[in-house]
Design an enzyme around this catalytic site. Structure first.
Site, short mmCIF file in Angstrom:
data_model
loop_
_atom_site.label_atom_id
_atom_site.label_comp_id
_atom_site.label_asym_id
_atom_site.label_seq_id
_atom_site.Cartn_x
_atom_site.Cartn_y
_atom_site.Cartn_z
N GLU A 1 0.84 -1.20 0.00
CA GLU A 1 0.00 0.00 0.00
C GLU A 1 0.87 1.24 0.00
O GLU A 1 1.99 1.22 0.53
CB GLU A 1 -0.85 0.02 1.29
CG GLU A 1 -2.25 -0.48 1.14
CD GLU A 1 -3.16 0.47 0.38
OE1 GLU A 1 -2.67 1.32 -0.40
OE2 GLU A 1 -4.37 0.35 0.53
N ASP A 2 0.34 2.33 -0.52
CA ASP A 2 1.06 3.60 -0.36
C ASP A 2 0.79 4.21 1.01
O ASP A 2 1.66 4.79 1.62
CB ASP A 2 0.76 4.57 -1.51
CG ASP A 2 -0.73 4.79 -1.73
OD1 ASP A 2 -1.55 4.12 -1.08
OD2 ASP A 2 -1.08 5.64 -2.57
N ASP B 1 -4.76 4.85 6.06
CA ASP B 1 -5.36 6.06 6.62
C ASP B 1 -6.46 5.62 7.59
O ASP B 1 -6.16 5.26 8.74
CB ASP B 1 -5.90 6.86 5.42
CG ASP B 1 -6.26 8.28 5.74
OD1 ASP B 1 -6.38 8.61 6.93
OD2 ASP B 1 -6.45 9.09 4.82
N LYS C 1 -0.88 6.72 8.68
CA LYS C 1 -1.41 7.90 9.38
C LYS C 1 -2.25 7.43 10.56
O LYS C 1 -3.48 7.33 10.45
CB LYS C 1 -2.33 8.66 8.43
CG LYS C 1 -1.74 9.88 7.77
CD LYS C 1 -2.88 10.63 7.07
CE LYS C 1 -2.34 11.56 6.03
NZ LYS C 1 -3.43 12.16 5.23
N PHE D 1 -2.49 16.18 3.78
CA PHE D 1 -2.84 15.56 2.50
C PHE D 1 -1.58 15.54 1.65
O PHE D 1 -1.05 16.61 1.29
CB PHE D 1 -3.96 16.33 1.80
CG PHE D 1 -4.47 15.61 0.59
CD1 PHE D 1 -5.38 14.56 0.72
CD2 PHE D 1 -4.00 15.93 -0.68
CE1 PHE D 1 -5.83 13.87 -0.40
CE2 PHE D 1 -4.45 15.24 -1.80
CZ PHE D 1 -5.36 14.21 -1.65
N VAL D 2 -1.05 14.34 1.37
CA VAL D 2 0.25 14.24 0.70
C VAL D 2 0.10 13.89 -0.78
O VAL D 2 -0.86 13.23 -1.18
CB VAL D 2 1.17 13.21 1.39
CG1 VAL D 2 1.53 13.68 2.80
CG2 VAL D 2 0.55 11.82 1.42
N ASP E 1 -1.76 11.01 -5.24
CA ASP E 1 -2.32 11.98 -6.19
C ASP E 1 -3.23 12.99 -5.52
O ASP E 1 -3.73 12.78 -4.40
CB ASP E 1 -3.15 11.25 -7.25
CG ASP E 1 -4.51 10.78 -6.69
OD1 ASP E 1 -4.52 10.08 -5.66
OD2 ASP E 1 -5.53 11.14 -7.29
N ARG F 1 1.30 12.21 -9.16
CA ARG F 1 1.80 10.88 -8.79
C ARG F 1 3.26 10.69 -9.19
O ARG F 1 3.98 9.91 -8.59
CB ARG F 1 0.97 9.79 -9.48
CG ARG F 1 -0.47 9.69 -8.99
CD ARG F 1 -1.06 8.37 -9.46
NE ARG F 1 -2.51 8.31 -9.43
CZ ARG F 1 -3.24 7.91 -8.41
NH1 ARG F 1 -2.66 7.57 -7.28
NH2 ARG F 1 -4.55 7.85 -8.49
C1 PRP Z 1 -5.76 5.60 -1.08
C2 PRP Z 1 -4.51 4.81 -0.77
C3 PRP Z 1 -5.00 3.62 -0.02
C4 PRP Z 1 -6.26 4.13 0.65
C5 PRP Z 1 -6.02 4.32 2.11
O1 PRP Z 1 -6.30 5.13 -2.26
O2 PRP Z 1 -3.86 4.45 -1.95
O3 PRP Z 1 -5.31 2.54 -0.88
O4 PRP Z 1 -6.61 5.34 0.02
O5 PRP Z 1 -7.11 4.92 2.76
P1 PRP Z 1 -7.97 4.23 3.89
O6 PRP Z 1 -7.04 3.61 4.89
O7 PRP Z 1 -8.74 5.40 4.49
O8 PRP Z 1 -8.89 3.25 3.25
P2 PRP Z 1 -7.26 5.98 -3.24
O9 PRP Z 1 -8.67 5.50 -3.08
O10 PRP Z 1 -7.00 7.45 -3.04
O11 PRP Z 1 -6.83 5.54 -4.68
P3 PRP Z 1 -5.43 5.62 -5.44
O12 PRP Z 1 -4.55 4.54 -4.88
O13 PRP Z 1 -5.82 5.36 -6.86
O14 PRP Z 1 -4.84 6.99 -5.26
#
Ligand code: PRP
Length: 188
Positions: free
Chosen positions: A102-103, A106, A134, A160-161, A167, A173
């Site tokens: 995961e990136d 949250d 986070k 917000f990063v 993104d 990105r």
């Molecule tokens: C972001 C991120 C994680 C998720 C974390 O994805 O990449 O997968 O949110 O958030 P959470 O712990 O509150 O569920 P996003 O839906 O923004 O899609 P992306 O990866 O395409 O940017």
């Protein structure tokens, strides 16, 4: 047109990220090298694409790589709390050790959904390797599966990063660092 124009400050430089990714790769290599079955490394698209690409090059083991797509944020900055798997796995994870890449973690909603999904597909263990965590924003508790372990690159303050996969409205990105967006970039 300068890509870095909307950035208020850098939280982690390219060098700091790559150093930490290398450490995570070494930890994963050490932890998984004794397992009889090769791991399946699953990147959570789109955000994890850059982290995954750097991380797998630092894991010195045979492995399978796949992607899964989960959507929860839409185009805003606040999670709507309902992750949805919008693109499924190609690889069969039954009886395998899954490492979810995961990136960011949250609220925990996405991971919780993905862990349930991997369990339903018969994974024998599910580990998580996230670049950022986070903790201040956690809403959902999740439990890893089997001998699964949790790996985290950096604890992230509540900004917000963008950059290094992150993104805003599908942009930024490709920045090589993780930074904070100027509020005027997303405030009306
Ligand atoms: C972001 C991120 C994680 C998720 C974390 O994805 O990449 O997968 O949110 O958030 P959470 O712990 O509150 O569920 P996003 O839906 O923004 O899609 P992306 O990866 O395409 O940017």
């Amino acid at each position: 047109m300068d890509l870095s124009n909307g950035i208020e400050k850098i939280l982690w430089t390219e060098e700091q990220i790559l150093e930490r990714v290398s450490e995570l790769g070494s930890e994963l290599t050490r932890d998984f090298k004794s397992r009889a079955i090769t791991p399946v490394v699953v990147g959570v698209a789109t955000g994890a694409f850059m982290f995954l690409a750097d991380l797998v090059r630092k894991i010195q083991l045979p492995m399978t790589v796949d992607f899964i797509r989960v959507e929860s944020y839409g185009s805003g900055t606040v999670s709507n709390g309902k992750p949805r798997i919008s693109c499924e796995l190609k690889v069969d994870v039954r009886g395998k050790h899954v490492i979810l890449v995961e990136d960011i973690v949250d609220t925990g909603n996405t991971l919780s959904c993905l862990i349930d999904y991997m369990k339903s597909k018969g994974a024998s263990s599910v580990s998580v390797c996230t670049l950022l965590d986070k903790p201040a924003r956690r809403k959902v508790h999740f439990e890893l599966v089997g001998e699964g372990k949790y790996y985290c690159g950096f604890k992230c303050p509540d900004y917000f990063v963008v950059g290094y996969g992150f993104d805003f409205d599908e942009q930024y990105r490709n920045l090589p660092f993780v930074g904070v967006l100027k509020p005027e970039m997303y405030e009306p």
